[in-house]
Enzyme design. Structure first.
Site, PDB file in Angstrom:
ATOM      1  N   HIS A 117     -10.282 -45.569  19.318  1.00 26.03           N
ATOM      2  CA  HIS A 117     -11.278 -46.629  19.457  1.00 26.03           C
ATOM      3  C   HIS A 117     -11.071 -47.301  20.803  1.00 26.03           C
ATOM      4  O   HIS A 117      -9.945 -47.650  21.169  1.00 26.03           O
ATOM      5  CB  HIS A 117     -11.107 -47.633  18.320  1.00 26.03           C
ATOM      6  CG  HIS A 117     -11.867 -48.907  18.503  1.00 26.03           C
ATOM      7  ND1 HIS A 117     -13.190 -48.944  18.896  1.00 26.03           N
ATOM      8  CD2 HIS A 117     -11.479 -50.205  18.370  1.00 26.03           C
ATOM      9  CE1 HIS A 117     -13.580 -50.201  18.982  1.00 26.03           C
ATOM     10  NE2 HIS A 117     -12.563 -50.982  18.669  1.00 26.03           N
ATOM     11  N   ASN A 154     -16.149 -52.252  24.536  1.00 22.65           N
ATOM     12  CA  ASN A 154     -15.906 -52.011  23.120  1.00 22.65           C
ATOM     13  C   ASN A 154     -17.258 -51.895  22.416  1.00 22.65           C
ATOM     14  O   ASN A 154     -17.968 -52.884  22.264  1.00 22.65           O
ATOM     15  CB  ASN A 154     -15.089 -53.171  22.537  1.00 22.65           C
ATOM     16  CG  ASN A 154     -14.732 -52.975  21.076  1.00 22.65           C
ATOM     17  OD1 ASN A 154     -15.295 -52.119  20.388  1.00 22.65           O
ATOM     18  ND2 ASN A 154     -13.811 -53.787  20.582  1.00 22.65           N
ATOM     19  N   CYS A 181     -15.096 -51.617  13.644  1.00 24.46           N
ATOM     20  CA  CYS A 181     -14.634 -50.643  14.639  1.00 24.46           C
ATOM     21  C   CYS A 181     -13.984 -49.415  14.014  1.00 24.46           C
ATOM     22  O   CYS A 181     -13.822 -48.393  14.676  1.00 24.46           O
ATOM     23  CB  CYS A 181     -13.679 -51.310  15.622  1.00 24.46           C
ATOM     24  SG  CYS A 181     -14.364 -52.771  16.446  1.00 24.46           S
TER      25      CYS A 181
END
Length: 328
Positions: free
Chosen positions: A255, A285, A122
């Protein structure tokens, strides 16, 4: 004369298949797993996500995002000197050939254009952006395509409701170009391999098969605790390098993992959520794709304007984390 890098254009792509929480609840119920829209929203802020079609590869998503970014930058793939693609879900097992090389071919970029993948989960996009900025500042390359692209739906265990409801697929891209004016003002990168087990895909390739599981596993509470801590630290570090204070940042582009992590980071930075680009409710996500996806949404919605200061930050498995301060 000093050389800097600036963002010339942004782009993104989401697969056509959109699954609302209720769609996912019904799909999981068929295999005996109970969850609810309320349970998902309360814990993550996610209401929907996109899944790639069966025949769509990570490179296919990346190419769509790249084409949009190139168009926005007013250039073509033939103008590129380098392609850096951040992904944890490459087209090929073992990660080679790199998905960046596949993207180069599909875009029709010339063979003088170098290409490679970056793996920092990520945090991958912040890592890729920092690498691209360094290449441009040293006058090695003048125009770099930086991508984050994922098909995380392929590594989700749909028997595990703590992970299967959180992730989605997508791609985001920026075109960085050499400039006489500063664009990427500062970057900061960190990692702590001792925390590798709290978020990982633990399986290993073994003689044509997989030893262990090929599904994503996560210790949610441990990830949350670490993420909140390191994101605040790396944000202040990057701001200090850029000689800016939090109140001088127009937009936080984090993020998109969990709305509670994003709210915590904004609160600790003294920023209002009105100055945070939020897409987690619609995208879930998307790992390395989430920051460039959110950035492109902010740009194309008109929220992010030229001349504004942005703070990008991400944290993911490895454990790895990073931030970038940008004058857009």
């Amino acid at each position: 004369m000093s050389i800097y890098s600036r963002i010339a254009g942004t782009g993104s792509y989401l697969p056509e298949q959109r699954l609302s929480n209720q769609d996912l609840v019904e799909r999981l119920a068929k295999i005996g797993l109970e969850t609810s829209d309320e349970w998902i929203v309360t814990r993550s802020g996610i209401s929907a996500r996109h899944f790639a079609a069966e025949n769509q590869l990570t490179s296919d998503l990346a190419v769509k995002a790249a084409q949009a970014a190139l168009e926005a930058a007013g250039c073509t793939s033939e103008d590129l000197d380098l392609i850096i693609l951040a992904t944890s879900t490459p087209d090929h097992l073992g990660g080679f050939p790199s998905t960046a090389c596949v993207v180069q071919d599909k875009l029709g970029a010339h063979t003088n254009c170098a290409a490679f993948d970056v793996q920092a989960v990520c945090a991958g996009f912040t890592y890729a952006l920092a690498i691209a900025d360094a290449f441009i500042r040293t006058d090695t390359y003048k125009k770099v395509l930086v991508l984050g692209a994922e098909t995380f739906s392929r590594i989700l265990d749909f028997q595990d409701r703590t992970t299967s409801v959180l992730f989605g697929d997508g791609a985001g891209a920026v075109v960085l170009e050499a400039s006489s004016e500063p664009g990427i003002l500062a970057t900061a990168l960190h990692a702590d391999g001792s925390q590798r087990d709290i978020l990982c895909v633990p399986g290993r390739a073994k003689q044509g098969g997989v030893e262990g599981t090929a599904y994503l596993t996560m210790d949610g509470p441990a990830v949350f605790k670490l993420a909140v801590k390191v994101l605040e630290q790396v944000a202040h570090e990057a701001l200090e390098k850029a000689n800016l204070k939090p109140e001088q940042i127009d937009w936080l582009v984090p993020h998109q993992a969990n709305i509670r992590i994003m709210e915590s980071t904004a609160r600790k930075m003294g920023m209002s959520m009105d100055n945070v680009i939020v897409t987690v409710h619609e995208h879930g996500n998307t790992s390395a794709a989430s920051i460039p996806l959110a950035l492109d949404v902010g740009v194309r919605s008109g929220q992010i304007q030229r001349g504004q200061h942005l703070l990008l930050e991400g944290v993911g498995g490895g454990f790895a984390w990073g931030a970038a301060v940008i004058k857009y």
